[in-house]
Design an enzyme around this catalytic site. Sequence first.
Site, mmCIF file in Angstrom:
data_model
loop_
_atom_site.group_PDB
_atom_site.id
_atom_site.type_symbol
_atom_site.label_atom_id
_atom_site.label_comp_id
_atom_site.label_asym_id
_atom_site.label_seq_id
_atom_site.Cartn_x
_atom_site.Cartn_y
_atom_site.Cartn_z
ATOM 1 C CG ASP A 8 11.423 61.234 -59.966
ATOM 2 O OD1 ASP A 8 12.202 60.656 -60.748
ATOM 3 O OD2 ASP A 8 10.958 60.710 -58.943
ATOM 4 C CE LYS B 32 8.413 59.352 -60.244
ATOM 5 N NZ LYS B 32 8.102 58.586 -59.025
ATOM 6 C CG ASP C 282 10.691 56.435 -59.274
ATOM 7 O OD1 ASP C 282 10.967 57.651 -59.376
ATOM 8 O OD2 ASP C 282 9.540 56.027 -59.036
ATOM 9 C CD GLU D 14 14.166 60.540 -57.501
ATOM 10 O OE1 GLU D 14 13.529 61.502 -57.028
ATOM 11 O OE2 GLU D 14 13.654 59.419 -57.644
ATOM 12 N NE ARG E 136 15.437 56.278 -51.314
ATOM 13 C CZ ARG E 136 14.470 55.395 -51.032
ATOM 14 N NH1 ARG E 136 14.786 54.211 -50.512
ATOM 15 N NH2 ARG E 136 13.217 55.680 -51.263
#
Length: 492
Positions: free
Chosen positions: A262, A269, A339, A341, A343
């Site tokens: 991620d 991030k 970010d 993501e 869910r």
Amino acid sequence: MQIDFVASVPTAPAILALPVGQGPGDGVRWPGLEGEGAEIATVAAAAARFDGEAGATLDLFIPGDAAPRRVILLGIGAGGDGDWEKAGGALTAKLLTSGATDVVVDLGAAKTAPSAKAAARFAGAAAQRSWRYDLYRTKLADKQKPTLKTIAIARAPDGIAAAWTDQEAVTQGMALTRRLVTAPPNALYPESFVEWVRAEVEGLGLEITVLDEAAMHDLGMGALLGVSQGSRREARLLALKWNGAGAGDPDLALVGKGVTFDSGGISIKPGAGMEDMKWDMGGAGAVAGAMKTIAARKAKANVIGVLGLVENMPDGNAIRPSDVLTSMSGQTIEVLNTDAEGRLVLCDAIAWVQKTHRPKAIVDLATLTGAMIVALGNEHGGLFSNDDVLAAQLTAAGKATGDKLWRFPLSDAYNKLIDSPIADMKNVGPRGAGSITAAQFLQRFIDDGVKWAHLDIAGMVWSDKATAVHDKGATGYGVRLLDRFVADNFEK
């Protein structure tokens, strides 16, 4: 690590470990510690302030006819199941890279003999604590290499065979979860995740379903596929179905977030700490490990595990903040932060399992929010549920196994925080209550009458400190919890 159960203490000069309880007047009952041996133990224990605390150890060298024998006094505290677990892990931690190859544990030396369940947890922790991932380490010094190969457990209680069968299955499931969580993202991505799990569960009787991106597109899984748009790695949906109670729809679905890396996507991030995002698939890893455990011990329950597997990367084709996605359920989602993501992955996986398998209850697991780490640190996973009984069952399973949970609220007031002015919902709410609004998002995809719980395990899948059952790194969190939850509430 090999665990053997033997009827009596071997005479071979292996290291001997003796369980010692905590409290006045306690001690071991072994003829070898009579006389001079007992005096040595008494003096050494006083000098080292050894009092039998669970997980404490004390080395002795006891004179023998031929040569001194190394004896380890092993603290078992009050003798509860958790104390025996701490002792098993402590023994392995002490000896794993010590140069020792074999140790014998005399359970019959304990003042109060353990139950079969406690003895199995002792053996399980000893095996679980030995897990390592040295695949890419080519220059280990000899002192860093594992040497301990066998733990022989003598004079175990009646019923140990059945108890160990179940505990060994848990140990195997935790090993799978740890391997998945630890692997680097250039080795573990959606397609390879599927193949690794398929190889691990081969022959166990699980029914395996794999959906590729074309199949998911046909099903309208626009939320999950939206996360995958920016990656060169194709997404996958992996389902592992176990019919241990006979044919029919599963009573329980376990759904795991499997973001194999991620980056945050367009909402990228910060660079510091981004390497940790290889374990953003910890929820899917826990579900895979739990399903292997359930199948390996042939649980009499119908359970399906569903893993949504994607990689979240920035790219010219990646979703953007303000894009609107249409989920499999037909509900539309305004993406404010790419970010958030996990869910989006889970909502389509949840919709799919409800449409195709109609489970009565769903438990999803995800490393979903940093806010959960702020709230609970690394001591509890967060629990959200629409059903008080289900929440209590999960909490009890967490307490029993050590994979602890803490329940958080859900309410209409929190739910309104994710309403969108242009779509059915936003994928993030305001800064406050971030873990709760993430759970409220998922609840919108639960069908009427379905019991549901969401476990936010962001702080639990990786640890910077060792415990009884794991060293620093991947913890295997969730496998013991889910297996116990199934055993206590769904087996027939």
